[in-house]
Design an enzyme around this catalytic site. Structure first.
Site, mmCIF file in Angstrom:
data_model
loop_
_atom_site.group_PDB
_atom_site.id
_atom_site.type_symbol
_atom_site.label_atom_id
_atom_site.label_comp_id
_atom_site.label_asym_id
_atom_site.label_seq_id
_atom_site.Cartn_x
_atom_site.Cartn_y
_atom_site.Cartn_z
ATOM 1 N N LYS A 186 8.242 -5.276 -8.168
ATOM 2 C CA LYS A 186 8.844 -5.520 -6.806
ATOM 3 C C LYS A 186 7.443 -5.575 -5.915
ATOM 4 C CE LYS A 186 10.042 -2.093 -3.792
ATOM 5 N NZ LYS A 186 9.279 -2.231 -2.657
ATOM 6 N N ASN A 187 6.507 -4.720 -5.817
ATOM 7 C CA ASN A 187 5.583 -4.621 -4.744
ATOM 8 C C ASN A 187 4.492 -5.555 -5.059
ATOM 9 O OD1 ASN A 187 7.009 -2.886 -3.555
ATOM 10 N ND2 ASN A 187 5.651 -1.260 -4.345
ATOM 11 N N CYS B 130 11.134 3.796 9.770
ATOM 12 C CA CYS B 130 11.341 3.982 8.312
ATOM 13 C C CYS B 130 11.312 5.443 7.987
ATOM 14 C CB CYS B 130 9.969 3.498 7.527
ATOM 15 S SG CYS B 130 10.247 3.573 5.989
ATOM 16 N N ARG C 37 5.053 3.874 9.982
ATOM 17 C CA ARG C 37 4.205 3.066 9.159
ATOM 18 C C ARG C 37 3.833 1.870 10.315
ATOM 19 N NH1 ARG C 37 7.842 1.477 3.827
ATOM 20 N NH2 ARG C 37 5.806 0.458 3.366
ATOM 21 N N PRO C 38 2.741 2.100 11.026
ATOM 22 C CA PRO C 38 2.516 1.040 11.943
ATOM 23 C C PRO C 38 1.763 -0.212 11.101
ATOM 24 C CG PRO C 38 0.862 3.013 11.678
ATOM 25 C CD PRO C 38 1.969 3.196 10.760
ATOM 26 N N LEU D 207 -3.756 -1.863 11.387
ATOM 27 C CA LEU D 207 -4.569 -2.308 10.461
ATOM 28 C C LEU D 207 -4.661 -3.837 10.046
ATOM 29 C CD1 LEU D 207 -4.852 0.860 8.050
ATOM 30 C CD2 LEU D 207 -6.551 0.064 9.987
ATOM 31 N N ASP E 124 4.620 6.757 -4.528
ATOM 32 C CA ASP E 124 6.094 6.039 -4.938
ATOM 33 C C ASP E 124 6.535 6.716 -6.240
ATOM 34 O OD1 ASP E 124 5.414 2.528 -4.103
ATOM 35 O OD2 ASP E 124 5.674 4.374 -2.777
ATOM 36 N N ARG F 242 17.284 -1.832 -4.120
ATOM 37 C CA ARG F 242 16.150 -2.525 -3.635
ATOM 38 C C ARG F 242 14.871 -2.689 -4.536
ATOM 39 N NH1 ARG F 242 15.881 -1.635 2.476
ATOM 40 N NH2 ARG F 242 13.983 -2.886 2.213
HETATM 41 C C1 EPZ Z 1 3.108 -0.516 0.269
HETATM 42 O O1 EPZ Z 1 3.659 -0.102 1.562
HETATM 43 C C2 EPZ Z 1 4.457 -0.353 -0.707
HETATM 44 N N1 EPZ Z 1 5.080 -1.225 -0.391
HETATM 45 C C3 EPZ Z 1 5.056 1.064 -0.508
HETATM 46 O O2 EPZ Z 1 6.046 1.126 -1.609
HETATM 47 C C4 EPZ Z 1 4.073 2.071 -0.922
HETATM 48 O O3 EPZ Z 1 4.388 3.494 -0.728
HETATM 49 C C5 EPZ Z 1 2.919 2.023 -0.260
HETATM 50 O O4 EPZ Z 1 2.069 0.685 -0.191
HETATM 51 C C6 EPZ Z 1 1.669 3.073 -0.380
HETATM 52 O O5 EPZ Z 1 1.214 2.818 -1.847
HETATM 53 C C7 EPZ Z 1 5.205 -2.721 -1.061
HETATM 54 O O6 EPZ Z 1 3.886 -2.904 -1.438
HETATM 55 C C8 EPZ Z 1 6.207 -3.706 -0.489
HETATM 56 P P1 EPZ Z 1 0.441 1.180 3.458
HETATM 57 P P2 EPZ Z 1 2.406 -0.499 2.642
HETATM 58 O O7 EPZ Z 1 0.084 -0.304 4.481
HETATM 59 O O8 EPZ Z 1 1.558 -1.462 2.219
HETATM 60 C C9 EPZ Z 1 -0.849 3.845 7.212
HETATM 61 C C10 EPZ Z 1 8.126 1.646 -2.180
HETATM 62 O O9 EPZ Z 1 8.702 2.641 -2.756
HETATM 63 N N2 EPZ Z 1 -0.885 2.478 7.954
HETATM 64 O O10 EPZ Z 1 -0.509 1.202 1.976
HETATM 65 O O11 EPZ Z 1 3.276 -0.712 3.899
HETATM 66 C C11 EPZ Z 1 0.705 4.040 6.789
HETATM 67 O O12 EPZ Z 1 1.367 4.660 7.865
HETATM 68 C C12 EPZ Z 1 7.209 1.203 -1.245
HETATM 69 O O13 EPZ Z 1 8.052 0.647 -3.066
HETATM 70 C C13 EPZ Z 1 -1.463 2.541 8.964
HETATM 71 O O14 EPZ Z 1 -1.874 3.618 9.890
HETATM 72 O O15 EPZ Z 1 2.047 0.852 2.944
HETATM 73 C C14 EPZ Z 1 0.771 4.898 5.531
HETATM 74 O O16 EPZ Z 1 0.259 6.347 6.003
HETATM 75 C C15 EPZ Z 1 7.567 2.284 -0.222
HETATM 76 N N3 EPZ Z 1 -1.704 1.239 9.797
HETATM 77 C C16 EPZ Z 1 -0.720 4.601 5.023
HETATM 78 O O17 EPZ Z 1 -1.369 3.846 5.882
HETATM 79 C C17 EPZ Z 1 -1.474 0.035 9.075
HETATM 80 O O18 EPZ Z 1 -1.690 -1.043 9.777
HETATM 81 C C18 EPZ Z 1 -0.592 3.545 3.666
HETATM 82 O O19 EPZ Z 1 0.488 2.462 3.948
HETATM 83 C C19 EPZ Z 1 -0.907 0.262 7.805
HETATM 84 C C20 EPZ Z 1 -0.737 1.412 7.219
#
Ligand code: EPZ
Length: 419
Positions: free
Chosen positions: A22-23, A115, A120-121, A124, A306, A398
């Protein structure tokens, strides 16, 4: 709205075929917007999140066709506005920003809302786009990015919780059509990021270092169509390995990349399971000598967040004191109160779950709150005494293709009931 009913206590055995990731599929489908030409993506899982992404692509003007696991997309012309109605259903919709900015030099996407797994901002992502020269406007719940030109630059995607997976994907997808060289420092190293980079390279992009924390992209004028097969879903595979550890005699997962699962298989070995594997197959069997564990989630190649909830379900049944610390989404413990309803002994201490293994769980009506929490409840239901009734299973649809059918093939007593 469906619910799932599980009669626990069946010993699982046999093999299960792992679906496409999915991801990986979601950002790869978004990347098809980068070209006017036709793209063919194989092994796309049949999931509600994928349906949402295809709806967004169609809304943006792309021709989209789906035939079982193959999706064909041709985005000859695109509009650049992704509305709230669709985006609110799935956070990953944010990854159309990069391709639209790269191709059309502008994009407007509804800001993703709250969420349950935590804050989840997308700061970045926006920092990356600004680094490429884009102006960023957040107004009326939408984020608009636009730039007459995009210029390569050096960007760090390091945030308070480390790097960002979709942020790395999004900036990479904008930078492939920017003028000059872009260096992404502190990039995410997840296999899904590598899979996206491989697809982009097939489209004609120039990318080096995907899979490391430093990705170098040399912008090109345009990209062409391409064909690509999505990698296997390592989280689905990990979930079935835990099903084998928690309720199995011998369970085999097929069509899997064992090298993407090392942190998970190491943890399962540390808590007593026997694992073997080769050529896209991994087998697990319990040896009866299970040990408690101290675990911490981390960005890849560390233990994936995850898989955290599923591991809590397993450790709830392992005698002794275990601990699970969540470093990516510190509040990601919605599954704990539901596991406690089934008799688990878990205390939350900040972003650490302290788990004292109990002799057995008992079936109960429980509520799914998010995708991986619902997987944890299914795993607990497999070993619980009596009947477990999981409500709001739309969460599980999902991210898990036909999970109930696959578990039935392994010998589980599980049924889906329309409410
Ligand atoms: C991806 O989400 C995955 N989703 C998530 O899987 C997974 O939990 C996550 O990566 C971490 O491995 C998909 O790939 C569709 P991040 P993503 O940006 O990219 C912080 C599932 O169960 N952050 O890597 O949205 C954020 O708050 C889902 O399949 C900022 O601060 O996650 C978090 O604490 C759930 N600013 C950390 O970074 C930003 O601009 C990692 O989030 C972006 C993120």
């Amino acid at each position: 709205m469906d619910k799932i009913i599980i009669r626990g206590g069946q010993q699982l055995s046999g093999s299960v075929r792992i679906s496409g990731s999915k991801n990986s599929a979601l950002p790869i489908l978004a990347a098809t917007l980068l070209t006017k030409e036709c793209c063919v993506i194989q092994r796309v899982p049949d999931l509600s999140d994928v349906h949402y992404m295809l709806q967004i692509l169609a809304h943006l003007g792309a021709e989209v066709e789906r035939a079982s696991g193959t999706v064909t997309v041709q985005a000859e012309r695109v509009n650049t506005v992704a509305p709230y109605e669709i985006v609110r259903k799935m956070r990953a919709s944010v990854c159309v920003l990069g391709p639209l900015l790269g191709r059309e030099r502008e994009a407007t996407v509804s800001l993703p809302g709250g969420c349950v797994i935590g804050d989840r901002p997308i700061d970045l992502h926006l920092r990356g786009f600004a680094g490429l020269g884009a102006a960023v406007r957040v107004h009326a719940g939408n984020v608009k990015v636009f730039a007459p030109e995009l210029h390569g630059t050096s960007i760090s995607l390091k945030g308070k919780s480390g790097t960002t997976v979709l942020g790395t994907d999004n900036v990479m997808m904008a930078a492939v059509l920017a003028e000059g060289i872009t260096v992404i420092e502190d990039a995410a190293r997840e296999p899904e990021v590598v899979d996206l980079a491989n697809f982009l390279q097939k489209m004609g992009a120039k990318i080096e270092g995907a899979g490391t924390s430093r990705i170098v992209i040399e912008g090109v004028k345009e990209l062409h169509g391409a064909e690509h097969e999505v990698i296997p879903d390592r989280i689905e595979a990990g979930t079935f390995l835990i099903a084998g550890a928690i309720a199995g005699k011998a369970v085999t997962v097929n069509r899997v990349r064992a090298d993407h699962l090392t942190a998970v298989t190491d943890a399962l070995r540390d808590c007593g399971s026997i694992l073997n594997g080769s050529n896209g197959t991994l087998s697990i069997c319990a040896n009866g000598d299970r040990k408690p564990l101290d675990l911490k989630t981390q960005p890849y190649p560390g233990f994936p967040t995850d898989m955290q909830a599923q591991m809590c379900a397993l450790l709830s049944t392992v005698a002794g004191e275990s601990s699970v610390t969540e470093t990516i989404f510190p509040q990601r413990f919605m599954h704990v109160s539901e596991l406690k309803r089934m008799g688990a002994a878990i205390e939350l201490d900040g972003s650490t779950a302290r788990i004292r293994g109990v002799g057995g769980l008992s079936g109960a009506p429980v509520m799914a709150s998010d995708l991986r929490a619902s997987a944890a409840l299914v795993l607990a239901g497999l070993i619980a005494d009596g009947m477990t009734e999981i409500n709001r299973v739309y969460h599980i649809d999902r991210g898990y293709e036909m999970i109930d059918e696959k578990l039935i093939d392994l010998g589980a007593q599980i049924e889906r009931v329309k409410v």
